[in-house]
Design an enzyme around this catalytic site. Structure first.
Site, PDB file in Angstrom:
ATOM      1  N   SER A   1       0.857  -1.190   0.000  1.00 18.57           N
ATOM      2  CA  SER A   1       0.000   0.000   0.000  1.00 18.57           C
ATOM      3  C   SER A   1       0.889   1.235   0.000  1.00 18.57           C
ATOM      4  O   SER A   1       1.626   1.485   0.964  1.00 18.57           O
ATOM      5  CB  SER A   1      -0.883   0.007   1.252  1.00 18.57           C
ATOM      6  OG  SER A   1      -1.358   1.325   1.467  1.00 18.57           O
TER       7      SER A   1
ATOM      8  N   HIS B   1      -1.263  -1.329  -4.252  1.00 18.18           N
ATOM      9  CA  HIS B   1      -2.538  -1.010  -3.609  1.00 18.18           C
ATOM     10  C   HIS B   1      -2.609   0.500  -3.378  1.00 18.18           C
ATOM     11  O   HIS B   1      -1.712   1.101  -2.779  1.00 18.18           O
ATOM     12  CB  HIS B   1      -2.626  -1.763  -2.274  1.00 18.18           C
ATOM     13  CG  HIS B   1      -3.924  -1.629  -1.568  1.00 18.18           C
ATOM     14  ND1 HIS B   1      -5.055  -2.350  -1.914  1.00 18.18           N
ATOM     15  CD2 HIS B   1      -4.293  -0.853  -0.514  1.00 18.18           C
ATOM     16  CE1 HIS B   1      -6.052  -2.032  -1.100  1.00 18.18           C
ATOM     17  NE2 HIS B   1      -5.605  -1.116  -0.246  1.00 18.18           N
TER      18      HIS B   1
ATOM     19  N   ASP C   1      -4.826   3.521  -1.830  1.00 19.56           N
ATOM     20  CA  ASP C   1      -5.898   3.826  -0.878  1.00 19.56           C
ATOM     21  C   ASP C   1      -6.478   5.207  -1.136  1.00 19.56           C
ATOM     22  O   ASP C   1      -5.811   6.216  -0.935  1.00 19.56           O
ATOM     23  CB  ASP C   1      -5.351   3.751   0.552  1.00 19.56           C
ATOM     24  CG  ASP C   1      -5.137   2.314   0.986  1.00 19.56           C
ATOM     25  OD1 ASP C   1      -6.088   1.521   0.899  1.00 19.56           O
ATOM     26  OD2 ASP C   1      -4.006   1.982   1.391  1.00 19.56           O
TER      27      ASP C   1
ATOM     28  N   MET D   1      -9.172   7.954  -0.051  1.00 27.58           N
ATOM     29  CA  MET D   1     -10.026   8.349   1.087  1.00 27.58           C
ATOM     30  C   MET D   1     -10.550   9.764   0.861  1.00 27.58           C
ATOM     31  O   MET D   1      -9.818  10.613   0.349  1.00 27.58           O
ATOM     32  CB  MET D   1      -9.204   8.315   2.381  1.00 27.58           C
ATOM     33  CG  MET D   1      -8.520   6.973   2.627  1.00 27.58           C
ATOM     34  SD  MET D   1      -7.700   6.932   4.218  1.00 27.58           S
ATOM     35  CE  MET D   1      -6.802   5.377   4.085  1.00 27.58           C
TER      36      MET D   1
ATOM     37  N   HIS E   1      -8.474   0.974  -3.945  1.00 28.06           N
ATOM     38  CA  HIS E   1      -9.391   0.732  -2.824  1.00 28.06           C
ATOM     39  C   HIS E   1     -10.099   2.048  -2.502  1.00 28.06           C
ATOM     40  O   HIS E   1      -9.494   2.954  -1.928  1.00 28.06           O
ATOM     41  CB  HIS E   1      -8.540   0.223  -1.634  1.00 28.06           C
ATOM     42  CG  HIS E   1      -9.312  -0.035  -0.389  1.00 28.06           C
ATOM     43  ND1 HIS E   1      -8.676  -0.274   0.833  1.00 28.06           N
ATOM     44  CD2 HIS E   1     -10.645  -0.107  -0.123  1.00 28.06           C
ATOM     45  CE1 HIS E   1      -9.589  -0.479   1.764  1.00 28.06           C
ATOM     46  NE2 HIS E   1     -10.787  -0.377   1.211  1.00 28.06           N
TER      47      HIS E   1
ATOM     48  N   MET F   1     -12.265   4.162  -0.452  1.00 23.96           N
ATOM     49  CA  MET F   1     -12.913   4.358   0.847  1.00 23.96           C
ATOM     50  C   MET F   1     -13.629   5.700   0.771  1.00 23.96           C
ATOM     51  O   MET F   1     -13.216   6.686   1.396  1.00 23.96           O
ATOM     52  CB  MET F   1     -11.863   4.321   1.961  1.00 23.96           C
ATOM     53  CG  MET F   1     -11.363   2.919   2.244  1.00 23.96           C
ATOM     54  SD  MET F   1      -9.790   2.897   3.116  1.00 23.96           S
ATOM     55  CE  MET F   1      -8.683   3.061   1.728  1.00 23.96           C
TER      56      MET F   1
ATOM     57  N   MET G   1     -11.359  -6.040   5.470  1.00 27.98           N
ATOM     58  CA  MET G   1     -10.566  -5.095   6.266  1.00 27.98           C
ATOM     59  C   MET G   1     -10.234  -5.733   7.613  1.00 27.98           C
ATOM     60  O   MET G   1     -11.128  -6.223   8.307  1.00 27.98           O
ATOM     61  CB  MET G   1     -11.352  -3.800   6.520  1.00 27.98           C
ATOM     62  CG  MET G   1     -11.532  -2.878   5.338  1.00 27.98           C
ATOM     63  SD  MET G   1     -10.016  -2.305   4.540  1.00 27.98           S
ATOM     64  CE  MET G   1      -9.098  -1.546   5.858  1.00 27.98           C
TER      65      MET G   1
ATOM     66  N   ASP H   1      -6.507  -6.577   4.316  1.00 25.70           N
ATOM     67  CA  ASP H   1      -5.927  -5.238   4.317  1.00 25.70           C
ATOM     68  C   ASP H   1      -5.956  -4.659   5.724  1.00 25.70           C
ATOM     69  O   ASP H   1      -7.031  -4.468   6.290  1.00 25.70           O
ATOM     70  CB  ASP H   1      -6.742  -4.364   3.354  1.00 25.70           C
ATOM     71  CG  ASP H   1      -6.181  -2.967   3.181  1.00 25.70           C
ATOM     72  OD1 ASP H   1      -5.102  -2.671   3.714  1.00 25.70           O
ATOM     73  OD2 ASP H   1      -6.846  -2.167   2.483  1.00 25.70           O
TER      74      ASP H   1
END
Ligand code: DX5
Ligand code: ZN
Length: 222
Positions: free
Chosen positions: A9, A34, A36, A38, A67, A69, A138, A176
């Site tokens: 990540s 990966h 992330d 957000m 991913h 979020m 998660m 994750d």
């Protein structure tokens, strides 16, 4: 068993040297990257947008595992697809109708994943498996890197594997949060075959060594 993939990540990478960081994990043997995303709403943190994904796309040939979020994943998924994501994972808690959302994601012609936060029961994703490429379990509360692995999430991994086996599905099961050589082995034993790791890889100045430590730990059991 299929090869277990390691997906560092980049949230824990040095963003002032992202291309260098990516090169390093690429030579160290990373399988996916990966990413992330957000939005400061679904989770209390802000990170990466499509502009950054577009730049990363130019810096690596590795698949970009994005991913999301974020609230309203359907609104932003096309921009991430366009920027070069290879798979797009949304949170089932962020979708009023997860089946509708996953079918919309499918129309973007990328890999499709669904994730669940720790307090969401696994039963929420099991009916979706036949239409998914990936389930992301998660093992920390989403929002930040460097948190402690929650072992009580392992039964979810086992439940997804059981259901996938029963239905003959080739779905990837990703874990994750808080993955290190020890917790990686626990997750793989339950059926995980994609391991996201941020802090345990980028927290070591020698990324080759930290990635190899995870690889060695899972090689012993696969
Ligand atoms: C947390 C993110 C994770 C995180 C993993 O919300 O989804 O991908 O960056 O980092 P570590 O491995 O440090 O827990
Ligand atoms: Zn993540």
């Amino acid at each position: 068993m299929r090869k277990v993939l390691i997906a560092p990540s980049i949230l824990s990478a040095d963003f002032s040297n992202l291309a260098g960081e990516i090169r390093e994990i690429e030579t160290a043997g990373a399988d996916w990257i990966h990413v992330d995303v957000m939005d400061g709403h679904f989770v209390p943190n802000l990170t990466i947008g499509p502009v950054v994904v577009d730049s990363i796309r130019g810096a690596t040939v590795l698949p970009l595992d994005v991913h999301l979020m974020i609230t309203d994943p359907e609104k932003y998924a096309p921009a991430f697809a366009e920027a070069g994501a290879d798979s797009l994972t949304f949170h089932c808690e962020a979708a009023a109708d997860p089946v509708k959302t996953l079918r919309f994601f499918r129309s973007l012609k990328k890999g499709v994943g669904v994730s669940l936060r720790p307090r969401t029961p696994v039963e929420k994703v099991l009916p979706l498996l036949p239409e998914l490429d990936l389930v992301l379990v998660m093992t920390v509360e989403p929002g930040f890197g460097g948190q402690k692995f929650m072992p009580d999430m392992l039964p979810k991994v086992a439940a997804v594997r059981k259901e996938a086996l029963a239905k003959g599905l080739k779905i990837r099961i990703e874990v994750d949060g808080g993955i290190n050589p020890e917790t990686a082995a626990l997750a793989v034993r339950e059926g995980a075959d994609v391991l996201v790791a941020g802090n345990s890889i980028f927290g070591d100045r020698d990324r080759k060594r930290s990635l190899a430590a995870i690889r060695n730990s899972i090689d012993k059991i696969t």
